[in-house]
Design a protein around this motif. Structure first.
Motif, PDB file in Angstrom:
ATOM      1  N   GLU A  47       0.808  -1.227   0.000  1.00  0.00           N
ATOM      2  CA  GLU A  47       0.000   0.000   0.000  1.00  0.00           C
ATOM      3  C   GLU A  47       0.838   1.272   0.000  1.00  0.00           C
ATOM      4  OE1 GLU A  47      -4.289  -1.020   1.934  1.00  0.00           O
ATOM      5  OE2 GLU A  47      -2.636  -0.808   3.367  1.00  0.00           O
ATOM      6  N   ARG A  48       2.084   1.213   0.397  1.00  0.00           N
ATOM      7  CA  ARG A  48       2.886   2.433   0.427  1.00  0.00           C
ATOM      8  C   ARG A  48       3.626   2.684  -0.892  1.00  0.00           C
ATOM      9  NH1 ARG A  48       7.340   0.330   4.840  1.00  0.00           N
ATOM     10  NH2 ARG A  48       8.465  -1.142   3.507  1.00  0.00           N
ATOM     11  N   LEU A  49       3.510   1.766  -1.859  1.00  0.00           N
ATOM     12  CA  LEU A  49       4.188   1.970  -3.135  1.00  0.00           C
ATOM     13  C   LEU A  49       3.609   3.166  -3.875  1.00  0.00           C
ATOM     14  CD1 LEU A  49       4.506  -1.674  -4.537  1.00  0.00           C
ATOM     15  CD2 LEU A  49       6.286  -0.288  -3.447  1.00  0.00           C
ATOM     16  N   GLN A  50       4.495   4.017  -4.377  1.00  0.00           N
ATOM     17  CA  GLN A  50       4.107   5.154  -5.190  1.00  0.00           C
ATOM     18  C   GLN A  50       4.394   4.837  -6.662  1.00  0.00           C
ATOM     19  OE1 GLN A  50       2.578   7.961  -3.820  1.00  0.00           O
ATOM     20  NE2 GLN A  50       2.606   6.598  -2.029  1.00  0.00           N
ATOM     21  N   PRO A  51       3.708   5.520  -7.601  1.00  0.00           N
ATOM     22  CA  PRO A  51       3.980   5.257  -9.016  1.00  0.00           C
ATOM     23  C   PRO A  51       5.473   5.332  -9.335  1.00  0.00           C
ATOM     24  CG  PRO A  51       2.039   6.620  -8.807  1.00  0.00           C
ATOM     25  CD  PRO A  51       2.612   6.500  -7.421  1.00  0.00           C
TER      26      PRO A  51
END
Length: 329
Positions: A47-51
Motif C-alpha cells: 500500500e505504500r508503493l508510489q507510481p
C-alpha cells in the motif's frame, strides 16, 4: 575481449546478455483497492508503493507456505505483477477468488499485451541506453521509455552478473526489441545458462525453491517480507518464526562431488534426513553445484552431507567468486 566472441555465460559476468522471459506470467491489477487486495494477501508492504516504485512480495497460504514470489510495480493507474514461469493463470485465479464483494479491483492477464525481456550483466544499462531507453533507476523501480514509437516499460531487477533490467515491450514488438538489443552488443542468453547463473547467485525459483513446502524466511526472502505492516494471509506463522528464531530449514548452496542422480533428492547426514536438493547444474566456474533446503543443525558452511552415495559440502550463498572447480574437487 570482444563481446562478439563472448559466450552467453561469459557475457553475463563480463558484458551484457539478453533473454526472452515471456514464459513468466504478467498480470494487471486495476481499481481503487488493487494495492489493498495484494497487501492483505502477500508478505510485503504494497500500500505504500508510489507510481514508479516496486518491490518483491510473496503470496502465502494461511500457514505461511509460499505460493509464488512476485515482482510488483506501481504505475499511475495499475499494478503490474510478474509471476513465476508458467504460473500467471494460476495466480490470476488466486487473486480473483480473494476479491471481496465490495472491493473495487480487477485482475487481468497482461501477457498478450506485454512481452518480457531480461537484460543482465555489468554493461546491461549501457546496452539499454544505447537503444534510447531509460536506465537510471533504483532497484525494483519502473519507468516508461519510447523505442521506435512504442512504449516500453523498463524495470531495474535483482542483478545477474552485476546488474539486471526487465523490459516489458508491446508483445508484438518483443522479437524486434530482442534483435535491437543484440545489435547493440548484448549476447543471447539461453535458458540453461540463465539457470546456471541463477543458481550461482542463490536466487530461489518457482517450482524449485518456491513451493508450498517452504516459507519465505527459509528461502532467505527477508527482503520480500515486511514486519511492520498489518495483517496478511500467513502472517502469524511467519512472524512467530521470526520472533522466536525458529527457522527449521535454510536455503543453502551445495558443492557436489558429481552429477546428482535426481532432482529433487534427499539430503542426509549419518543416514538421517537433513534436507532436500531442489536445483542442480554444472557451473563452468564451480563444477557441480546446487541449491538445497538444509535443516538448521546441518546448515553450517563446510558441513558434509550425502546425496545417495555422493558426498556434498554445504556453503553460503551466493557461491563465492573465489571458489573454482579445483577447490571443489
Amino acid at each position: 575481449m570482444n563481446q562478439e566472441t563472448l559466450t552467453a555465460y561469459e557475457a553475463v559476468y563480463e558484458y551484457a546478455a539478453v533473454i526472452n522471459e515471456s514464459d513468466h506470467g504478467r498480470l494487471w491489477m486495476r481499481g481503487r483497492d488493487r494495492a489493498a487486495l495484494l497487501h492483505r494477501l502477500s508478505t510485503n508492504h504494497i500500500e505504500r508503493l508510489q507510481p514508479g516504485q516496486g518491490t518483491l512480495t510473496v503470496l502465502t497460504t494461511p500457514i505461511g507456505r509460499m505460493i509464488d514470489l512476485l515482482r510488483v510495480y506501481a504505475l499511475p493507474d495499475a499494478l503490474l505483477l510478474e509471476t513465476g514461469d508458467g504460473h500467471g493463470s494460476a495466480i490470476l485465479r488466486h487473486l480473483r477468488k480473494n476479491i471481496f464483494f465490495n472491493d473495487q479491483v480487477t485482475v487481468a492477464d497482461a501477457s498478450a499485451e506485454l512481452g518480457q525481456i531480461g537484460v543482465y550483466g555489468p554493461q546491461a544499462g549501457q546496452v539499454i541506453q544505447t537503444i534510447g531507453l531509460p536506465v537510471d533507476l533504483p532497484l525494483h523501480s519502473i519507468a516508461t521509455g519510447d523505442w521506435n514509437g512504442h512504449q516500453v516499460l523498463v524495470a531495474r531487477c535483482e542483478p545477474l552478473g552485476g546488474d539486471g533490467y526487465t523490459l516489458y515491450p508491446p508483445a508484438a514488438q518483443t522479437a524486434t526489441l530482442l534483435t535491437a538489443l543484440t545489435d547493440a552488443g548484448a549476447v543471447p542468453l539461453d535458458s540453461h545458462t540463465a539457470e546456471v547463473v541463477r543458481i550461482e547467485h542463490g536466487y530461489p525459483r518457482f517450482k524449485h525453491e518456491i513451493t508450498l513446502d517452504y516459507i519465505p524466511l527459509e528461502a532467505d526472502l527477508w527482503r520480500a517480507v515486511s514486519f511492520q505492516k498489518g495483517c496478511y494471509v500467513g502472517q502469524e506463522i511467519i512472524a512467530r518464526m521470526e520472533s522466536r528464531g525458529r527457522i527449521a530449514k535454510l536455503l543453502c548452496g551445495l558443492r557436489l562431488s558429481a552429477a546428482p542422480e535426481a532432482v529433487p533428492a534427499a539430503v542426509r547426514v549419518d543416514g538421517k534426513e537433513a534436507g532436500t536438493l531442489t536445483s542442480a547444474v554444472y557451473s563452468p566456474r564451480y563444477g557441480w553445484i546446487g541449491l538445497a533446503y538444509v535443516r538448521r543443525a546441518y546448515a553450517e558452511p563446510g558441513t558434509t552431507v550425502m546425496l545417495a552415495q555422493q558426498p556434498a559440502t554445504v556453503c553460503r550463498l551466493p557461491f563465492m567468486s573465489g571458489t573454482t572447480q579445483d577447490d571443489i574437487a
